[in-house]
Design a protein around this motif. Structure first.
Motif, PDB file in Angstrom:
ATOM      1  N   HIS A 293     113.175  50.670   8.603  1.00  0.00           N
ATOM      2  CA  HIS A 293     111.911  49.927   9.400  1.00  0.00           C
ATOM      3  C   HIS A 293     111.367  49.566   8.549  1.00  0.00           C
ATOM      4  CE1 HIS A 293     111.308  54.280   8.847  1.00  0.00           C
ATOM      5  NE2 HIS A 293     110.215  54.278   9.465  1.00  0.00           N
ATOM      6  N   PHE A 294     111.154  49.918   7.553  1.00  0.00           N
ATOM      7  CA  PHE A 294     109.288  50.063   6.942  1.00  0.00           C
ATOM      8  C   PHE A 294     109.258  47.960   6.669  1.00  0.00           C
ATOM      9  CE2 PHE A 294     109.714  53.909   5.635  1.00  0.00           C
ATOM     10  CZ  PHE A 294     108.746  54.803   5.940  1.00  0.00           C
TER      11      PHE A 294
ATOM     12  N   GLU B 102     106.659  49.864  17.848  1.00  0.00           N
ATOM     13  CA  GLU B 102     106.683  50.949  16.582  1.00  0.00           C
ATOM     14  C   GLU B 102     108.006  49.688  15.559  1.00  0.00           C
ATOM     15  OE1 GLU B 102     108.537  53.799  14.634  1.00  0.00           O
ATOM     16  OE2 GLU B 102     109.557  52.958  16.064  1.00  0.00           O
ATOM     17  N   PRO B 103     107.757  50.470  14.161  1.00  0.00           N
ATOM     18  CA  PRO B 103     109.151  49.597  13.187  1.00  0.00           C
ATOM     19  C   PRO B 103     110.954  49.625  13.199  1.00  0.00           C
ATOM     20  CG  PRO B 103     107.267  49.934  12.221  1.00  0.00           C
ATOM     21  CD  PRO B 103     107.136  50.283  13.558  1.00  0.00           C
TER      22      PRO B 103
ATOM     23  N   LYS C  56      97.775  44.691  14.162  1.00  0.00           N
ATOM     24  CA  LYS C  56      98.494  46.470  14.265  1.00  0.00           C
ATOM     25  C   LYS C  56      99.715  46.193  14.897  1.00  0.00           C
ATOM     26  CE  LYS C  56      94.811  49.458  16.244  1.00  0.00           C
ATOM     27  NZ  LYS C  56      94.143  49.744  17.214  1.00  0.00           N
ATOM     28  N   ASP C  57     100.802  46.653  13.850  1.00  0.00           N
ATOM     29  CA  ASP C  57     101.797  46.577  14.957  1.00  0.00           C
ATOM     30  C   ASP C  57     102.315  46.458  16.035  1.00  0.00           C
ATOM     31  OD1 ASP C  57     102.762  46.853  12.145  1.00  0.00           O
ATOM     32  OD2 ASP C  57     103.434  49.184  11.843  1.00  0.00           O
TER      33      ASP C  57
ATOM     34  N   SER D 215     102.653  45.251   8.033  1.00  0.00           N
ATOM     35  CA  SER D 215     101.470  45.771   6.584  1.00  0.00           C
ATOM     36  C   SER D 215     103.117  45.100   4.912  1.00  0.00           C
ATOM     37  CB  SER D 215     100.795  46.597   6.108  1.00  0.00           C
ATOM     38  OG  SER D 215     102.352  47.311   6.217  1.00  0.00           O
ATOM     39  N   SER D 216     103.803  45.454   5.371  1.00  0.00           N
ATOM     40  CA  SER D 216     104.633  45.366   4.639  1.00  0.00           C
ATOM     41  C   SER D 216     104.578  43.115   4.991  1.00  0.00           C
ATOM     42  CB  SER D 216     106.102  46.199   5.195  1.00  0.00           C
ATOM     43  OG  SER D 216     106.207  47.624   4.911  1.00  0.00           O
ATOM     44  N   GLN D 217     104.769  43.127   6.221  1.00  0.00           N
ATOM     45  CA  GLN D 217     105.445  41.776   6.234  1.00  0.00           C
ATOM     46  C   GLN D 217     104.191  40.776   5.772  1.00  0.00           C
ATOM     47  OE1 GLN D 217     107.877  39.554   8.176  1.00  0.00           O
ATOM     48  NE2 GLN D 217     108.718  42.503   8.476  1.00  0.00           N
TER      49      GLN D 217
ATOM     50  N   LYS E  37     107.332  46.844   9.479  1.00  0.00           N
ATOM     51  CA  LYS E  37     105.463  46.803   9.714  1.00  0.00           C
ATOM     52  C   LYS E  37     104.535  45.719   8.949  1.00  0.00           C
ATOM     53  CE  LYS E  37     104.077  51.047   8.424  1.00  0.00           C
ATOM     54  NZ  LYS E  37     103.957  51.259   9.319  1.00  0.00           N
TER      55      LYS E  37
ATOM     56  N   TRP F  10     100.573  48.375  -1.892  1.00  0.00           N
ATOM     57  CA  TRP F  10     101.410  48.592  -0.681  1.00  0.00           C
ATOM     58  C   TRP F  10     100.906  50.056  -0.597  1.00  0.00           C
ATOM     59  CZ3 TRP F  10     104.792  51.887   2.059  1.00  0.00           C
ATOM     60  CH2 TRP F  10     104.731  51.325   3.299  1.00  0.00           C
ATOM     61  N   PRO F  11     100.813  50.773   0.859  1.00  0.00           N
ATOM     62  CA  PRO F  11     100.598  50.037   1.708  1.00  0.00           C
ATOM     63  C   PRO F  11      98.800  49.676   2.414  1.00  0.00           C
ATOM     64  CG  PRO F  11     100.297  52.329   2.633  1.00  0.00           C
ATOM     65  CD  PRO F  11     100.443  52.608   0.339  1.00  0.00           C
TER      66      PRO F  11
END
Length: 367
Positions: A125-126, A303-304, A299-300, A131-133, A129, A275-276
């Motif tokens: 799931h991370f 929820e991831p 913001k997400d 931020s990851s994308q 997020k 990251w993050p």
């Protein structure tokens, strides 16, 4: 749109409840069934989410031709047999991390997936997020150039779930390496572009879990004496393209954090990143200036854990590739398995991450 895809969840515990909002939010799916051998957990799950078809035996889900997608949320050691059974029954499969505790099991899953012609995805799931994308887009646009080194860690000062499914190797397959190392390692490899790992030198040890008075702060209970997995692991990994990675993970560590410290750093020929925090560090050699920039993040939107289910449903419905291919999960587990082997043998381990995938029939015959 044609009728929605029918989804069944196997394992009605805590992690399954983070998946349900995704299946409910997707325009492509309908959650219709669940299975769990624990009658109380199964009944409570059904009441909470309005699921009427509740089975104590997962075999009833595999035998139901109306089920299109199976979401597996069971203890780690049960993943492989359930994934194989679901694929052999012609279902698409989303499986919680780790896809399996050993590379051999994942290879058998890949072979079964290919025979069935269905999608198989690990719930990492991370990756989903915001931020990851955002960081992935920057890296793919060339912000770092060629990435040649990474540092990654996921460290807890005193945070673990002291139940048998986490602390007994026969059920979990390992300690924090398998439990949380799989998160930070998968995210790091994905941001690096999934280079092929070729060797690992690692250590894994139980340093604090067996200490007199050690306790699991998340449950405020003593750590059971039958704890038989590591509580700390670290590794140095080499990749075929010349890149390297330092990895550290722990449930129990005298580290400056109240809860959990999850970070990764990537270093490339054109820049580095964190990251993050989602900061990028670059140099202007012509003007001899060093400069940093922070990504502006949204913001997400979801929820991831739920977002990964939505992404998988879309991939199944629209005939797209798996959002988290099993081959990438094979890389992750090959490295983690290499850490355990390196500890046991006291040497650097050469990895066979591209070894031929052995059909499950051959594995069964050999057994």
């Amino acid at each position: 749109m044609s009728k929605p895809l029918k989804v069944a969840i196997i394992g009605a515990g805590g992690i399954a409840r983070t998946h349900v909002p995704g299946w409910q939010a997707s325009p492509y799916t309908e959650l219709v069934a669940a299975a769990d051998p624990n009658p109380e957990a199964l009944s409570e799950f059904g009441r909470r989410f309005g699921v009427e078809r509740l089975y104590p035996d997962a075999g009833e889900i595999f035998a139901d031709p109306s089920i299109d997608i199976v979401d597996i949320c069971t203890p780690n050691r049960l993943h492989a047999p359930l994934v194989l059974a679901a694929l052999e029954a012609g279902k698409h499969v989303l499986c919680e991390k780790p896809l399996a505790p050993t590379p051999e099991e994942i290879r058998s899953m890949i072979a079964a997936r290919d025979r069935a012609g269905k999608l198989l995805m690990t719930a990492q799931h991370f990756r989903f997020k915001a931020s990851s994308q955002a960081m992935k887009r920057e890296i793919e646009a060339g912000a770092l150039g060629d990435i040649y080194h990474a540092r990654a860690w996921m460290l807890r000062r005193n945070g673990l779930i002291a139940t048998p499914t986490f602390i007994r190797r026969e059920l979990s397959g390992g300690g924090p390496g398998i439990d949380i190392g799989v998160h930070i390692l998968d995210l790091t490899l994905w941001l690096m572009g999934n280079p092929r790992p070729v060797s690992v030198s690692g250590v894994s040890r139980t340093a604090l879990a067996t200490h007199d008075g050690a306790w699991a702060v998340w449950q405020d209970t003593p750590i059971p004496k039958d704890f038989d997995v590591e509580d700390f692991a670290a590794a140095f990994v080499r990749f075929e393209n010349g890149a390297s990675l330092i990895l550290e993970v722990s449930w129990l560590l005298h580290h400056d954090t109240e809860n959990e410290d999850m970070q990764l750093w990537l270093y490339g020929t054109e820049g580095g990143c964190h990251w993050p925090k989602c900061e990028i560090y670059q140099t202007n050699y012509a003007t001899r200036q060093l400069y940093n920039r922070s990504l502006r993040l949204t913001k997400d939107s979801m929820e991831p854990h739920a977002a990964e289910c939505v992404a998988f449903a879309k991939a199944v419905y629209e005939g797209l590739p798996s959002p988290v291919p099993a081959e990438q999960s094979l890389q992750v587990i090959t490295i983690l398995d290499g850490i355990y082997r390196s500890q046991k043998e006291g040497r650097e381990i050469l990895l066979d991450s591209l070894a031929p995938i052995v059909p499950i029939e051959v594995m069964r015959a050999a057994a």
